[in-house]
Design a protein around this motif. Structure first.
Motif, PDB file in Angstrom:
ATOM      1  N   UNK A   1     -27.413  -1.480  12.747  1.00 11.75           N
ATOM      2  CA  UNK A   1     -27.872  -0.563  13.805  1.00 11.75           C
ATOM      3  C   UNK A   1     -27.158  -0.861  15.127  1.00 11.75           C
ATOM      4  N   UNK A   2     -27.050  -2.159  15.457  1.00 10.34           N
ATOM      5  CA  UNK A   2     -26.393  -2.557  16.713  1.00 10.34           C
ATOM      6  C   UNK A   2     -24.899  -2.228  16.673  1.00 10.34           C
ATOM      7  N   UNK A   3     -24.257  -2.501  15.540  1.00  5.93           N
ATOM      8  CA  UNK A   3     -22.825  -2.231  15.393  1.00  5.93           C
ATOM      9  C   UNK A   3     -22.540  -0.741  15.561  1.00  5.93           C
ATOM     10  N   UNK A   4     -23.398   0.109  14.991  1.00  7.33           N
ATOM     11  CA  UNK A   4     -23.181   1.560  15.039  1.00  7.33           C
ATOM     12  C   UNK A   4     -23.315   2.115  16.463  1.00  7.33           C
ATOM     13  N   UNK A   5     -23.910   1.327  17.371  1.00  5.92           N
ATOM     14  CA  UNK A   5     -24.012   1.748  18.779  1.00  5.92           C
ATOM     15  C   UNK A   5     -22.689   1.533  19.516  1.00  5.92           C
ATOM     16  N   UNK A   6     -21.818   0.703  18.948  1.00  5.63           N
ATOM     17  CA  UNK A   6     -20.535   0.406  19.598  1.00  5.63           C
ATOM     18  C   UNK A   6     -19.532   1.500  19.245  1.00  5.63           C
ATOM     19  N   UNK A   7     -18.980   2.192  20.260  1.00 11.63           N
ATOM     20  CA  UNK A   7     -18.079   3.321  19.983  1.00 11.63           C
ATOM     21  C   UNK A   7     -16.934   2.972  19.023  1.00 11.63           C
ATOM     22  N   UNK A   8     -16.353   1.781  19.140  1.00  7.36           N
ATOM     23  CA  UNK A   8     -15.207   1.398  18.288  1.00  7.36           C
ATOM     24  C   UNK A   8     -15.601   1.202  16.832  1.00  7.36           C
ATOM     25  N   UNK A   9     -16.892   0.982  16.575  1.00  5.42           N
ATOM     26  CA  UNK A   9     -17.317   0.632  15.213  1.00  5.42           C
ATOM     27  C   UNK A   9     -18.320   1.618  14.627  1.00  5.42           C
ATOM     28  N   UNK A  10     -18.522   2.721  15.344  1.00  7.67           N
ATOM     29  CA  UNK A  10     -19.498   3.725  14.939  1.00  7.67           C
ATOM     30  C   UNK A  10     -19.243   4.240  13.513  1.00  7.67           C
ATOM     31  N   UNK A  11     -17.962   4.373  13.154  1.00 10.93           N
ATOM     32  CA  UNK A  11     -17.612   4.949  11.848  1.00 10.93           C
ATOM     33  C   UNK A  11     -17.143   3.909  10.835  1.00 10.93           C
ATOM     34  N   UNK A  12     -17.262   2.625  11.180  1.00 15.46           N
ATOM     35  CA  UNK A  12     -16.848   1.572  10.254  1.00 15.46           C
ATOM     36  C   UNK A  12     -17.828   1.529   9.078  1.00 15.46           C
ATOM     37  N   UNK A  13     -17.327   1.671   7.837  1.00 11.30           N
ATOM     38  CA  UNK A  13     -18.232   1.641   6.680  1.00 11.30           C
ATOM     39  C   UNK A  13     -18.833   0.255   6.459  1.00 11.30           C
ATOM     40  N   UNK A  14     -20.062   0.234   5.977  1.00 16.62           N
ATOM     41  CA  UNK A  14     -20.775  -1.026   5.737  1.00 16.62           C
ATOM     42  C   UNK A  14     -21.279  -1.059   4.297  1.00 16.62           C
TER      43      UNK A  14
ATOM     44  N   UNK B   1     -27.158   3.013   8.489  1.00 13.85           N
ATOM     45  CA  UNK B   1     -25.745   3.368   8.432  1.00 13.85           C
ATOM     46  C   UNK B   1     -24.950   2.720   7.316  1.00 13.85           C
ATOM     47  N   UNK B   2     -25.620   1.998   6.407  1.00  7.45           N
ATOM     48  CA  UNK B   2     -24.899   1.376   5.294  1.00  7.45           C
ATOM     49  C   UNK B   2     -24.460   2.450   4.301  1.00  7.45           C
ATOM     50  N   UNK B   3     -23.234   2.322   3.801  1.00  6.27           N
ATOM     51  CA  UNK B   3     -22.671   3.302   2.865  1.00  6.27           C
ATOM     52  C   UNK B   3     -22.927   2.917   1.412  1.00  6.27           C
ATOM     53  N   UNK B   4     -23.086   1.614   1.147  1.00  5.58           N
ATOM     54  CA  UNK B   4     -23.261   1.164  -0.235  1.00  5.58           C
ATOM     55  C   UNK B   4     -24.176  -0.045  -0.245  1.00  5.58           C
ATOM     56  N   UNK B   5     -24.753  -0.295  -1.419  1.00  7.83           N
ATOM     57  CA  UNK B   5     -25.713  -1.380  -1.583  1.00  7.83           C
ATOM     58  C   UNK B   5     -25.372  -2.108  -2.860  1.00  7.83           C
ATOM     59  N   UNK B   6     -25.034  -3.383  -2.758  1.00 10.55           N
ATOM     60  CA  UNK B   6     -24.728  -4.173  -3.951  1.00 10.55           C
ATOM     61  C   UNK B   6     -25.698  -5.337  -4.035  1.00 10.55           C
ATOM     62  N   UNK B   7     -26.218  -5.566  -5.218  1.00 11.62           N
ATOM     63  CA  UNK B   7     -27.201  -6.626  -5.396  1.00 11.62           C
ATOM     64  C   UNK B   7     -26.517  -7.879  -5.941  1.00 11.62           C
ATOM     65  N   UNK B   8     -26.848  -9.034  -5.333  1.00  8.23           N
ATOM     66  CA  UNK B   8     -26.331 -10.316  -5.818  1.00  8.23           C
ATOM     67  C   UNK B   8     -27.146 -10.715  -7.042  1.00  8.23           C
ATOM     68  N   UNK B   9     -26.599 -11.446  -7.997  1.00  6.71           N
ATOM     69  CA  UNK B   9     -25.187 -11.816  -8.072  1.00  6.71           C
ATOM     70  C   UNK B   9     -24.329 -10.594  -8.417  1.00  6.71           C
ATOM     71  N   UNK B  10     -23.116 -10.586  -7.930  1.00  3.36           N
ATOM     72  CA  UNK B  10     -22.243  -9.435  -8.129  1.00  3.36           C
ATOM     73  C   UNK B  10     -20.958  -9.891  -8.802  1.00  3.36           C
ATOM     74  N   UNK B  11     -20.265  -8.953  -9.429  1.00  7.44           N
ATOM     75  CA  UNK B  11     -18.960  -9.252 -10.019  1.00  7.44           C
ATOM     76  C   UNK B  11     -17.899  -8.933  -8.960  1.00  7.44           C
ATOM     77  N   UNK B  12     -17.000  -9.877  -8.660  1.00  4.31           N
ATOM     78  CA  UNK B  12     -15.965  -9.594  -7.660  1.00  4.31           C
ATOM     79  C   UNK B  12     -15.224  -8.279  -7.925  1.00  4.31           C
TER      80      UNK B  12
END
Length: 122
Positions: free
Chosen positions: A66-79, A98-109
Motif C-alpha cells: 500500500x505504501x509503495x503504491x503511493x510513490x509515483x515512481x513505483x505505482x505501477x511496479x508489479x508485486x 495492489x499485489x498481482x500474484x500470490x504464491x504460497x511457500x514452499x514454492x518451486x523456483x
C-alpha cells in the motif's frame, strides 16, 4: 541491461533461495528484511518487480505494498506476494493493496521464475 527485482522477506535463508534463482535467470536482486527496509530501498532506482512476504516485523507485506503504491515512481511496479498465508481473505487483501500474484511457500523456483517472467516490467 538486467532487470531489478526487490525481494522482501524477514527470512534470510528464503531471500537467499529466491535471490539465487533470480540471479541464475539473469535478474539483478535487491534484498530487504521487512517492509520498512524495502521502502528505504525504493530510492528512485528502477525496480521491475517486487516479491514480498506478508508476515514480517516492523511493516508487513500488505502495508508495504500500500505504501509503495503511493510513490509515483513505483505505482505501477508489479508485486508478487510469496507467503505461507493461503486464506482467501488474505489474498483479497493483498490484491486490494495492489499485489498481482500470490504464491504460497514452499514454492518451486521454476514456478516462481515463470510468474516473474510474466509480470516483470519491460
Amino acid at each position: 541491461m538486467a532487470k531489478t527485482i526487490l525481494v522482501v522477506d524477514d527470512s534470510a535463508s528464503l531471500r537467499q533461495v529466491v535471490s539465487i534463482a533470480l540471479k541464475g535467470a539473469g535478474y539483478d536482486v535487491v534484498e530487504a528484511c521487512d517492509g520498512k527496509d524495502a521502502l528505504g530501498k525504493l530510492d528512485g532506482r528502477k525496480v521491475h518487480l517486487v516479491i514480498s512476504d506478508v508476515n514480517m516485523p516492523n511493516m508487513d507485506g500488505i502495508t508495504f505494498v500500500k505504501e509503495m503504491k503511493k510513490l509515483p515512481s513505483y505505482k505501477f511496479t508489479p508485486v508478487v506476494m510469496l507467503t505461507t498465508e493461503n486464506q482467501e481473505a488474505k489474498k483479497a487483501e493483498g490484491q486490494a493493496a495492489g499485489a498481482k500474484a500470490w504464491m504460497v511457500k514452499p514454492f518451486a523456483p521454476a514456478q516462481m521464475l515463470n510468474a516473474v517472467s510474466k509480470l516483470v516490467l519491460p
